[in-house]
Structures are given as C-alpha cells and as structure tokens.
Design an enzyme around this catalytic site. Structure first.
Site, short mmCIF file in Angstrom:
data_model
loop_
_atom_site.label_atom_id
_atom_site.label_comp_id
_atom_site.label_asym_id
_atom_site.label_seq_id
_atom_site.Cartn_x
_atom_site.Cartn_y
_atom_site.Cartn_z
N ASN A 208 0.84 -1.20 0.00
CA ASN A 208 0.00 0.00 0.00
C ASN A 208 0.87 1.25 0.00
O ASN A 208 2.09 1.16 -0.05
CB ASN A 208 -0.96 -0.02 1.20
CG ASN A 208 -0.19 -0.07 2.51
OD1 ASN A 208 0.54 0.84 2.85
ND2 ASN A 208 -0.33 -1.19 3.23
N ASP A 277 -4.60 -6.49 5.10
CA ASP A 277 -5.69 -7.31 5.67
C ASP A 277 -5.73 -8.68 5.00
O ASP A 277 -6.26 -9.63 5.57
CB ASP A 277 -7.03 -6.61 5.45
CG ASP A 277 -7.14 -5.37 6.32
OD1 ASP A 277 -6.69 -5.43 7.48
OD2 ASP A 277 -7.67 -4.33 5.84
N LYS A 287 8.95 -16.88 -10.62
CA LYS A 287 8.17 -15.80 -11.23
C LYS A 287 7.02 -16.41 -12.04
O LYS A 287 7.26 -17.30 -12.88
CB LYS A 287 9.08 -14.97 -12.14
CG LYS A 287 8.36 -13.82 -12.77
CD LYS A 287 9.25 -13.05 -13.73
CE LYS A 287 8.41 -12.04 -14.49
NZ LYS A 287 9.09 -11.54 -15.66
N PHE A 321 -4.47 3.12 14.70
CA PHE A 321 -4.79 4.15 13.72
C PHE A 321 -5.89 3.58 12.84
O PHE A 321 -5.98 2.36 12.67
CB PHE A 321 -3.57 4.48 12.86
CG PHE A 321 -2.76 5.64 13.36
CD1 PHE A 321 -2.05 5.54 14.54
CD2 PHE A 321 -2.70 6.84 12.65
CE1 PHE A 321 -1.30 6.61 15.01
CE2 PHE A 321 -1.96 7.92 13.10
CZ PHE A 321 -1.25 7.81 14.29
N LYS A 335 -13.91 0.09 15.01
CA LYS A 335 -12.58 -0.54 15.15
C LYS A 335 -12.09 -0.44 16.59
O LYS A 335 -11.50 -1.39 17.12
CB LYS A 335 -11.56 0.16 14.23
CG LYS A 335 -11.65 -0.34 12.80
CD LYS A 335 -10.66 0.36 11.88
CE LYS A 335 -11.00 0.03 10.43
NZ LYS A 335 -10.32 0.84 9.45
N LYS A 339 -11.31 -3.95 18.44
CA LYS A 339 -9.92 -4.30 18.70
C LYS A 339 -9.51 -4.01 20.15
O LYS A 339 -8.35 -4.20 20.52
CB LYS A 339 -9.01 -3.54 17.72
CG LYS A 339 -9.38 -3.85 16.25
CD LYS A 339 -8.35 -3.39 15.26
CE LYS A 339 -8.85 -3.57 13.83
NZ LYS A 339 -7.77 -3.73 12.86
O1 PMT Z 1 2.97 6.14 6.50
P1 PMT Z 1 2.39 7.45 6.05
O2 PMT Z 1 2.57 7.68 4.57
O3 PMT Z 1 2.88 8.59 6.89
O4 PMT Z 1 0.80 7.36 6.25
C1 PMT Z 1 0.27 7.29 7.54
C2 PMT Z 1 -0.92 6.32 7.61
C3 PMT Z 1 -2.06 6.83 6.75
C4 PMT Z 1 -0.50 4.92 7.14
C5 PMT Z 1 -1.33 6.25 9.13
O5 PMT Z 1 -1.71 7.51 9.56
C6 PMT Z 1 -2.48 5.25 9.34
O6 PMT Z 1 -3.65 5.56 9.19
N1 PMT Z 1 -2.13 4.00 9.70
C7 PMT Z 1 -3.08 2.87 9.85
C8 PMT Z 1 -3.39 2.26 8.51
C9 PMT Z 1 -4.31 1.05 8.63
O7 PMT Z 1 -3.86 -0.05 8.43
O8 PMT Z 1 -5.53 1.34 9.02
P2 PMT Z 1 -6.71 0.25 9.15
O9 PMT Z 1 -7.89 1.06 9.41
O10 PMT Z 1 -6.69 -0.66 7.95
O11 PMT Z 1 -6.31 -0.62 10.41
C10 PMT Z 1 -6.71 -0.25 11.74
C11 PMT Z 1 -5.62 -0.60 12.74
O12 PMT Z 1 -5.43 -2.03 12.77
C12 PMT Z 1 -4.27 -0.01 12.43
O13 PMT Z 1 -3.69 0.41 13.65
C13 PMT Z 1 -3.48 -1.16 11.83
O14 PMT Z 1 -2.09 -1.06 12.11
C14 PMT Z 1 -4.09 -2.36 12.56
N2 PMT Z 1 -4.03 -3.62 11.79
C15 PMT Z 1 -4.69 -3.76 10.61
C16 PMT Z 1 -4.65 -4.96 9.94
C17 PMT Z 1 -3.94 -6.04 10.52
N3 PMT Z 1 -3.86 -7.20 9.91
N4 PMT Z 1 -3.30 -5.87 11.68
C18 PMT Z 1 -3.34 -4.69 12.33
O15 PMT Z 1 -2.72 -4.53 13.40
#
Ligand code: PMT
Length: 396
Positions: A208, A277, A287, A321, A335, A339
């Site tokens: 991503n 995810d 490949k 986040f 979320k 979580k």
């Molecule tokens: O890196 P930059 O370019 O500075 O951008 C910053 C950012 C946009 C990446 C950051 O601010 C941000 O939003 N990070 C979280 C991105 C994310 O994965 O969001 P989510 O809504 O999909 O996931 C929610 C939370 O679950 C997050 O804390 C994520 O780390 C966590 N997660 C998600 C999936 C997974 N399999 N395991 C997790 O721990």
C-alpha cells in the site's frame, strides 16, 4: 518545538560556515528567533548580510560595537537566549571556550551564558584527533556543554575522515530535541510504521501507499521525549531515526511475530503501520509466467495484530490508527471497540494533503470512554508531539 525559542547561533571560521546559513533558514522556518554571532574568520567564508537576511536580525561580530547604549550586547544576547549553538566550532574556538579565553563576541558571550550550549565541531580530521583538541572537547563536556559527534566522510581539505559538520536538518533535529519535555523517561514505547509487503511471487507483491512518515515522526518524538523506542517497520520512504531500536520486517506475519515478542515490556504501543488485511493464499516459488486471459489470485486474511494485542493487553496503553475514506467516525469507533484499544487515531486517507505520504496530517482521536478530540492539520512531527503528550496522561 523550536517555535518562539530564542537561539544564539555562533559561527566560527571554517568552510562548513556555509552550512550554518541553511541551519539558520531551517530554524527560522520552524518558528525560532535566531540571532547570529560570527568570528572575524567566519566572515572570510560567509558575509554578515547573508545571516542578517536569513535571520532577520542584526549579526553580532564585534564586542565593542554597541547599537543600544541601554544594553551590553554580549550579555543581553545570552541572557535572553534559550539555547546557544556553536556550529561550526573550529579547533580554535573550542580551545578558547575550554580555557575561558574571552577575546571576541562569541567567546565573551558564552563565558557569560547560563543557558544550555551545544557545540558542533568541524575541522580537518588530524586537528580533530589531536590530543589538544580531544582534551578541550572533554573539558567542554565537563562544563555541561553538549558536543555533537562530527560526521565522517570527504573533508574540504582533501582528507577523508571525521570532522564534517552534520547536515543542517540533523542539527535542527538535535536542537529540537533540546526543547522536548522528557515526559517518557524510563518508559518503553513500541511503534509500528510503514506498509507491509505480501509476496505473490519472487518479483511481485501486494502492498500500500504508506511511506512510514507518521510512524517515524512518532518514533522520533517519543525518543526525544526520553522513551526507549522500538520501531517495527516495513519498507520506509524516510530514514530510520537514530537512537531507536529498529526492527525491519516485510510481511504482516513478520510484523505480528516481532510486535508480539516485544509487547510484554512496553508501556505504550502505537500501531500506525498500514498492515495488509489479506495476503495471497500461496506464494509462487518462481516468477509466475504471463498466461493468456484472466489470472485469479486467492487471498486469505492476515492476522489482525492490533486485535491480538487488544486481547492480551495488561498494563499497556494501546493505540490504533484507522485509515478511512468515508464515514470516518462510524468506522473508527467500530474498530476501537472490536480491537479493544484505548485510543484510535482516525485519518481521512482520501485527502492527498493528509494521510498517506504527506508531511501533514489531520486526525480525530477517539477514546474508549466515548469522547473524541480533533487535531487540526499540522506537520506529522507536531501531531506526534501532541498525541504523545496526550497519551502520557494514561500511562502509569
Ligand atoms: O505512512 P504514512 O505515509 O505517513 O501514512 C500514515 C498512515 C495513513 C499509514 C497512518 O496515519 C495510518 O492511518 N495508519 C493505519 C493504517 C491502517 O492499516 O488502518 P486500518 O484502518 O486498515 O487498520 C486499523 C488498525 O489495525 C491499524 O492500527 C493497523 O495497524 C491495525 N491492523 C490492521 C490490519 C492487521 N492485519 N493488523 C493490524 O494490526
């Protein structure tokens, strides 16, 4: 963090004096009031007018040149400074400062100073390594001055070795850390940053747009606030900060393993990484050759690291986040509950000025108790400072 601070920048006569111009400019842009003092030999390298224009302040060069008869300039300037930075510091100025010699504006001022002093030596490697210089450096440290380690590389004199003045942005970072409240002394903070990489085959992957800027800003500020920082990160578009325990990973599974291994001893965990995810159910060993027509790749869910931590947490303050493109509050609150986190920081990643890759961010912080706080658009570093100050209240 240097905003509205009074900084006296003392420039002595070495070729690296040109870097002091960029340093002045960066500090002024960050909101500091910079006053520059120069030695006569520094003027051989850079003109007063340059520093005057960049700092928008008169430049001090002569201890007897008093513009305001109600004040004694070399005393007044240090009494009204929050910090003195000597950059570049030549062997000569270091020797004078170490021995209490006061024969020009800079040495006279610093002898009278009560505020912190940072000295950044820059000179030929042999001058630096000379026992006299080394002894003088140790003497300055014994006065409580902070000495910045010179960089190693090509020197203007043709030698290769130690003696380079650090780059202006590195000096700004060191100066900023001086003003950071040490709220996290003795605390352990784990931060995740950047994207994860889920392999399809040896040359292709799913990932991503995360650059890691947000997570790295949090790591830098937590470090400067005195924390012991572990940064578990995917491939970053910014440098890994010095002074943190960096743990590079690629896939979400590797991130899960590392985060879990470091989790028990942490006081605060901030999951700012953009974790996949889904990942390909099986990875091609070679490949994958182009086929005619459609190719379907079957995906499976990755482990939700944050959710796993939410189930395990004891004393840790847990922050997630949420990267959203619509119905920010609804998704973020869902979320937060699913979580089991203490705080959820939600950002709108559909806006290119904030979120992924940008230098700025604008977030809403949702709390487990149902309240929320808006943090307006600001640099990721400033935001990191505000968030970490906020989270500190919850840490026992
Ligand atoms: O890196 P930059 O370019 O500075 O951008 C910053 C950012 C946009 C990446 C950051 O601010 C941000 O939003 N990070 C979280 C991105 C994310 O994965 O969001 P989510 O809504 O999909 O996931 C929610 C939370 O679950 C997050 O804390 C994520 O780390 C966590 N997660 C998600 C999936 C997974 N399999 N395991 C997790 O721990």
């Amino acid at each position: 963090m240097v905003k509205d601070r009074q900084i006296l920048l003392c420039v002595s006569g070495g070729i690296a004096a040109y870097k002091a111009c960029a340093l002045t400019s960066k500090l002024v842009q960050a909101g500091a009031n910079v006053r520059v003092a120069m030695t006569k030999s520094a003027e051989q390298f850079v003109g007063q007018a340059t520093f005057q224009a960049l700092s928008r302040n008169p430049v001090y060069t002569d201890v007897f040149e008093e513009h305001d008869p109600t004040k004694i300039a070399h005393i007044d300037v240090v009494d009204s400074s929050d910090l003195i930075v000597v950059a570049p510091a030549t062997a000569n100025i270091i020797a004078k400062l170490a021995n209490g010699i006061a024969d020009d504006f800079i040495t006279t001022s610093i002898l009278a100073a009560k505020c912190p002093v940072i000295v950044s030596p820059a000179m030929n490697v042999n001058m630096l390594e000379h026992p006299a210089t080394q002894r003088n450096i140790e003497t300055l440290k014994s006065y409580g001055y902070q000495l910045i380690e010179p960089g190693v590389g090509n020197l203007a004199c043709g030698w290769i070795g130690g003696g380079r003045l650090p780059e202006p942005e590195d000096l700004v970072r060191i100066i900023e850390s001086q003003f950071m409240p040490k709220l996290y002394l003795g605390k352990r903070v784990l931060i995740t940053a950047g994207p994860t990489v889920e392999r399809i085959d040896p040359v292709r992957y799913l990932s991503n747009d995360s650059s890691g800027k947000m997570g790295v800003a949090l790591a830098e500020v937590a470090r400067d606030m005195g924390a012991n920082v572990t940064l578990v990160h995917g491939p970053l578009q910014v440098s890994v900060p010095d002074g943190v325990n960096a743990v590079p990973v690629m896939s979400s599974e590797e991130m899960f393993e590392q985060v879990l291994a470091h989790f028990p001893e942490q006081d605060l965990v901030i999951k700012s990484a953009a974790v996949a995810d889904y990942r390909p159910k099986s990875v091609y060993a070679e490949k994958h050759k182009k086929i005619h027509g459609q190719l379907t790749i079957e995906l499976e869910e990755t482990t939700d690291i944050l959710k796993a931590l939410g189930e395990k947490k004891t004393h840790q303050v847990l922050v997630g986040f949420a990267a959203e493109t619509e119905r920010l509050e609804e998704h973020a609150v869902a979320k937060l509950k699913r979580k089991n986190v203490d705080f959820l920081v939600a950002n709108d990643v559909s806006n290119s000025e904030i979120g992924f890759r940008s230098n700025d961010n604008e977030v809403t912080l949702f709390r487990a108790n149902g309240s929320s706080v808006e943090f307006p658009k600001q640099t990721k570093k400033q935001l990191a400072f505000e968030l970490l100050t906020y989270f500190k209240e919850e840490i026992r």
